[in-house]
Design a protein around this motif. Structure first.
Motif, mmCIF file in Angstrom:
data_model
loop_
_atom_site.group_PDB
_atom_site.id
_atom_site.type_symbol
_atom_site.label_atom_id
_atom_site.label_comp_id
_atom_site.label_asym_id
_atom_site.label_seq_id
_atom_site.Cartn_x
_atom_site.Cartn_y
_atom_site.Cartn_z
ATOM 1 N N ALA A 82 -1.649 4.039 -11.470
ATOM 2 C CA ALA A 82 -2.929 3.614 -10.909
ATOM 3 C C ALA A 82 -2.782 2.317 -10.124
ATOM 4 C CB ALA A 82 -3.960 3.450 -12.024
ATOM 5 N N ALA A 83 -1.936 1.407 -10.631
ATOM 6 C CA ALA A 83 -1.724 0.144 -9.915
ATOM 7 C C ALA A 83 -1.047 0.382 -8.573
ATOM 8 C CB ALA A 83 -0.884 -0.809 -10.775
ATOM 9 N N MET A 84 -0.040 1.243 -8.545
ATOM 10 C CA MET A 84 0.631 1.528 -7.276
ATOM 11 C C MET A 84 -0.304 2.233 -6.299
ATOM 12 S SD MET A 84 4.575 2.523 -8.307
ATOM 13 C CE MET A 84 4.137 3.874 -9.391
ATOM 14 N N ALA A 85 -1.086 3.192 -6.814
ATOM 15 C CA ALA A 85 -2.019 3.903 -5.941
ATOM 16 C C ALA A 85 -3.127 2.977 -5.457
ATOM 17 C CB ALA A 85 -2.612 5.098 -6.684
ATOM 18 N N GLY A 86 -3.646 2.144 -6.363
ATOM 19 C CA GLY A 86 -4.699 1.209 -5.975
ATOM 20 C C GLY A 86 -4.216 0.195 -4.959
ATOM 21 N N TYR A 87 -2.971 -0.271 -5.125
ATOM 22 C CA TYR A 87 -2.394 -1.213 -4.156
ATOM 23 C C TYR A 87 -2.226 -0.560 -2.791
ATOM 24 C CZ TYR A 87 1.268 -3.932 -1.840
ATOM 25 O OH TYR A 87 1.991 -4.651 -0.920
ATOM 26 N N ALA A 88 -1.734 0.687 -2.784
ATOM 27 C CA ALA A 88 -1.563 1.399 -1.519
ATOM 28 C C ALA A 88 -2.907 1.635 -0.834
ATOM 29 C CB ALA A 88 -0.847 2.726 -1.762
ATOM 30 N N MET A 89 -3.913 2.035 -1.606
ATOM 31 C CA MET A 89 -5.218 2.296 -1.023
ATOM 32 C C MET A 89 -5.881 1.020 -0.512
ATOM 33 S SD MET A 89 -5.547 5.539 -1.198
ATOM 34 C CE MET A 89 -7.219 5.546 -0.602
ATOM 35 N N SER A 90 -5.516 -0.111 -1.084
ATOM 36 C CA SER A 90 -6.168 -1.368 -0.716
ATOM 37 C C SER A 90 -5.454 -2.105 0.404
ATOM 38 C CB SER A 90 -6.256 -2.282 -1.945
ATOM 39 O OG SER A 90 -6.803 -3.540 -1.601
ATOM 40 N N LYS A 91 -4.130 -2.176 0.364
ATOM 41 C CA LYS A 91 -3.397 -3.086 1.252
ATOM 42 C C LYS A 91 -2.418 -2.418 2.219
ATOM 43 C CE LYS A 91 -5.385 -6.648 -0.582
ATOM 44 N NZ LYS A 91 -6.412 -7.374 0.195
ATOM 45 N N ILE A 92 -2.203 -1.133 2.098
ATOM 46 C CA ILE A 92 -1.248 -0.448 2.979
ATOM 47 C C ILE A 92 -2.008 0.505 3.890
ATOM 48 C CG2 ILE A 92 0.766 1.067 3.082
ATOM 49 C CD1 ILE A 92 1.608 0.034 0.369
ATOM 50 N N ASN A 93 -1.751 0.412 5.165
ATOM 51 C CA ASN A 93 -2.389 1.293 6.137
ATOM 52 C C ASN A 93 -1.551 2.544 6.342
ATOM 53 O OD1 ASN A 93 -4.601 -0.460 6.685
ATOM 54 N ND2 ASN A 93 -3.278 -1.701 8.008
ATOM 55 N N PHE A 94 -2.160 3.702 6.236
ATOM 56 C CA PHE A 94 -1.480 4.969 6.483
ATOM 57 C C PHE A 94 -2.513 5.997 6.928
ATOM 58 C CE2 PHE A 94 -2.543 4.603 2.002
ATOM 59 C CZ PHE A 94 -3.183 5.793 1.718
ATOM 60 N N ARG A 95 -2.043 7.087 7.458
ATOM 61 C CA ARG A 95 -2.933 8.120 7.975
ATOM 62 C C ARG A 95 -3.727 8.760 6.829
ATOM 63 N NH1 ARG A 95 -0.087 12.354 11.883
ATOM 64 N NH2 ARG A 95 -2.298 12.937 12.068
ATOM 65 N N TYR A 96 -4.960 9.105 7.151
ATOM 66 C CA TYR A 96 -5.855 9.778 6.206
ATOM 67 C C TYR A 96 -6.140 8.929 4.960
ATOM 68 C CZ TYR A 96 -4.168 13.635 9.097
ATOM 69 O OH TYR A 96 -3.811 14.425 10.152
ATOM 70 N N LYS A 97 -6.080 7.621 5.129
ATOM 71 C CA LYS A 97 -6.332 6.729 4.003
ATOM 72 C C LYS A 97 -7.753 6.892 3.473
ATOM 73 C CE LYS A 97 -6.344 1.796 2.826
ATOM 74 N NZ LYS A 97 -5.983 0.439 3.307
ATOM 75 N N SER A 98 -8.726 6.952 4.361
ATOM 76 C CA SER A 98 -10.125 7.119 3.944
ATOM 77 C C SER A 98 -10.329 8.456 3.250
ATOM 78 C CB SER A 98 -11.060 6.994 5.149
ATOM 79 O OG SER A 98 -10.947 5.722 5.737
ATOM 80 N N PHE A 99 -9.704 9.502 3.800
ATOM 81 C CA PHE A 99 -9.821 10.815 3.173
ATOM 82 C C PHE A 99 -9.240 10.791 1.765
ATOM 83 C CE2 PHE A 99 -7.717 14.832 2.119
ATOM 84 C CZ PHE A 99 -8.810 15.678 2.094
ATOM 85 N N MET A 100 -8.098 10.149 1.586
ATOM 86 C CA MET A 100 -7.476 10.073 0.270
ATOM 87 C C MET A 100 -8.351 9.322 -0.713
ATOM 88 S SD MET A 100 -4.675 11.751 0.040
ATOM 89 C CE MET A 100 -4.138 11.025 -1.501
ATOM 90 N N PHE A 101 -9.002 8.257 -0.225
ATOM 91 C CA PHE A 101 -9.864 7.490 -1.119
ATOM 92 C C PHE A 101 -11.033 8.339 -1.600
ATOM 93 C CE2 PHE A 101 -13.642 4.777 -1.661
ATOM 94 C CZ PHE A 101 -13.207 4.027 -2.743
#
Length: 268
Positions: A82-101
């Motif tokens: 959860a920490a790795m996923a939360g960090y990626a969703m918060s601070k790393i830009n990647f394609r379809y980030k909003s969709f993944m959230f």
């Protein structure tokens, strides 16, 4: 006015702690003792013979170990993922980030019972039923933990991350040395809540385990209770032994739990 509030708080605390005190006292009573009045529950004689009988003649201690081992593994792996996923969703830009959230957010809307059949089928195809892996791996995904930790990571200033990047720090250094220490209260809170949830989980172990050597406490305790319906002492001994680890855990980490839940984020 303050003394009234304190008195009320103490009375309320006693009201909630009384069932625990009653459980502990009844668990050391002599088995089969006749109870005629309320005071008989709290008066001698006392004995720990039933404790010895339960711990040596049943598989309760094995089930305690199973519950503890599974809960610790689920806690560590769930919080880490959860920490790795939360960090990626918060601070790393990647394609379809909003969709993944929103995909993760949608996981909160699906009741766990709705995915039990496909989850069981996957576990069966992987041949992990009746094993510790089958008790641990299928319950690791936690949309709630990801979203909570993401909200904490959102509160960490981006300037801090950029300064570390300028010094040559990579993603893993930022994650391990900067982000995790800053959200420690949230990690502690999620760890405790995950541990308690795994400790009390009944439905998935009930479906995935048939070997009584792999039973967890929520599965094993009812099988013992059915044997001792005529006496109060053995059920109270069983409940006391199964409650001690979780009570110790709460007493040790009470401050972290309260702090983690009360914080809404980190102000930059």
């Amino acid at each position: 006015m303050k003394w009234i509030i304190r008195l009320f708080s103490m009375l309320l605390a006693l009201l909630f702690i009384f069932p625990l005190i009653w459980m502990l006292i009844v668990s050391v009573k002599v088995e089969g003792m006749k109870i005629t009045t309320l005071l008989d529950w709290f008066t001698p004689p006392y004995s720990f013979a039933v404790y010895q009988e339960v711990m040596t003649q049943t598989k309760l201690m094995q089930w305690v170990w199973n519950s503890f081992f599974v809960a610790v593994c689920v806690m560590v792996l769930t919080v880490l993922m959860a920490a790795m996923a939360g960090y990626a969703m918060s601070k790393i830009n990647f394609r379809y980030k909003s969709f993944m959230f929103f995909f993760i957010l949608a996981g909160l809307l699906i009741p766990g019972e709705a995915i039990l059949i496909p989850l069981y089928q996957v576990a069966k195809d992987l041949d992990i039923l009746n094993s510790y892996q089958g008790l641990i791996f299928p319950v690791l995904a936690s949309p709630f933990a990801i979203i909570i930790l993401k909200s904490f990571f959102d509160g960490v200033p981006n300037d801090l991350i950029e300064s570390v990047q300028i010094d040559g720090g990579g993603i893993w250094r930022i994650f391990g040395s900067i982000m995790l220490p800053l959200v420690r209260p949230a990690l502690a809170s999620m760890a405790i809540l995950t541990f308690i949830g795994s400790w009390n989980n009944f439905l998935w172990p009930f479906l995935s385990v048939t070997d009584d050597n792999l039973y967890t406490l929520p599965m094993g305790i009812p099988t013992l209770m059915d044997q001792y319906t005529e006496d109060y002492v053995k059920p109270m001994v069983i409940n006391t032994i199964s409650s001690i680890p979780i009570m110790i855990l709460f007493l040790i980490f009470e401050r972290q739990i309260v702090k983690g839940i009360s914080m809404s984020g980190i102000k930059g």
